[in-house]
Write an enzyme that holds these catalytic residues in place. Structure first.
Site, mmCIF file in Angstrom:
data_model
loop_
_atom_site.group_PDB
_atom_site.id
_atom_site.type_symbol
_atom_site.label_atom_id
_atom_site.label_comp_id
_atom_site.label_asym_id
_atom_site.label_seq_id
_atom_site.Cartn_x
_atom_site.Cartn_y
_atom_site.Cartn_z
ATOM 1 N N VAL A 57 0.845 -1.199 0.000
ATOM 2 C CA VAL A 57 0.000 0.000 0.000
ATOM 3 C C VAL A 57 0.877 1.245 0.000
ATOM 4 C CG1 VAL A 57 -1.859 1.223 1.195
ATOM 5 C CG2 VAL A 57 -1.699 -1.277 1.382
ATOM 6 N N ILE A 84 4.780 -1.098 2.947
ATOM 7 C CA ILE A 84 4.457 0.295 2.660
ATOM 8 C C ILE A 84 5.249 0.722 1.428
ATOM 9 C CG2 ILE A 84 4.512 2.668 3.524
ATOM 10 C CD1 ILE A 84 2.580 0.914 5.092
ATOM 11 N N LYS A 85 4.519 1.189 0.410
ATOM 12 C CA LYS A 85 5.186 1.623 -0.821
ATOM 13 C C LYS A 85 5.598 3.091 -0.682
ATOM 14 C CE LYS A 85 3.616 0.349 -4.859
ATOM 15 N NZ LYS A 85 2.585 0.282 -5.924
ATOM 16 N N ILE A 86 6.876 3.320 -0.909
ATOM 17 C CA ILE A 86 7.433 4.669 -0.786
ATOM 18 C C ILE A 86 8.119 5.039 -2.105
ATOM 19 C CG2 ILE A 86 9.041 6.129 0.503
ATOM 20 C CD1 ILE A 86 7.152 5.056 2.463
#
Ligand code: E4P
Length: 224
Positions: A57, A84-86
């Site tokens: 996400v 967590i997509k960064i």
């Protein structure tokens, strides 16, 4: 090679999970907004369909501080295997290092060059997502970028995995698989195209026809 589904559409996810051994689901803000649903309710719905498969996400914040707050908020509301997509912006590289220390799973995203991926790996990313089709659209040879990232990770003994993303056709997926990518995330249309072939269906039809001609309609092996 792991296959993931790049979608937030519940029906697409349900159908794909029913048939394929998917490793997880990836989303981004554009994919989420297409569904026109409450964000966290949608994530919970996806979780209920995929069980404990990976869910990737993306944060929306563009400053490190906002990215950290987004990540904390996602982790608070979404249980199970979470990444967590960064994006690999200046703020993103900084956020990744802090999130890593806090025990977050991290997927570095919006990657266009091998060096961006290598830096993200050094920041603690578990996955790096190069955008194959978007790179092709700037004549950057997306498959070559994936191949170079894979080589770099192997050469430097890094455990970070390549999650090749942004595909518009089956051939791109096939070529990154040959280049040794650890995983891919594909839209539902491409996933089904990868798996199906009309000649397979024709072969099965012929087997059934031959069997029926000898043993009669509707006979399976279990009811002979
Ligand atoms: C996945 O992580 C990416 O956000 C996605 O694959 C981008 O795909 P697109 O270029 O088709 O939008």
């Amino acid at each position: 090679m792991l296959y993931m589904l790049d979608s937030a559409n519940i029906e697409e996810i349900r159908k794909a999970c029913d048939v394929f051994p998917l490793a997880g689901v990836t989303t981004n803000p554009s994919i989420i907004t297409r569904e026109k649903k409450d964000f966290f309710s949608l994530l919970k719905e996806i979780r209920s369909v995929i069980g404990n498969k990976m869910m990737h996400v993306q944060v929306l914040g563009t400053t490190t501080e906002d990215m950290l707050k987004d990540a904390a908020s996602i982790r608070e509301k979404v249980d199970g295997s979470l990444f967590i997509k960064i994006p690999v912006s200046d703020a993103g590289y900084k956020a990744m290092q802090i999130l890593k220390k806090d025990g977050f799973g991290i997927t570095a995203t919006a990657i266009y060059t091998p060096q961006q991926a290598l830096i993200a790996a050094n920041c603690g990313a578990d996955f790096t997502a190069p955008y194959v089709n978007r790179i092709d659209n700037i004549s950057g040879m997306g498959v070559n970028v994936v191949s170079m990232i894979t080589d770099l990770f192997n050469l430097h003994g890094l455990s970070t995995r390549v999650l090749a993303a942004s595909f518009k056709n089956v051939q791109q997926v096939h070529e990154v698989a040959l280049a040794g990518t650890h995983s891919v995330t594909v839209g539902a249309d491409i996933l089904w195209k990868l798996a199906r072939h009309p000649l397979t269906d024709m072969s099965v039809e012929q087997f059934t026809k031959d069997w029926n001609a000898q043993y009669g309609e509707g006979k399976c092996i279990y009811n002979m």
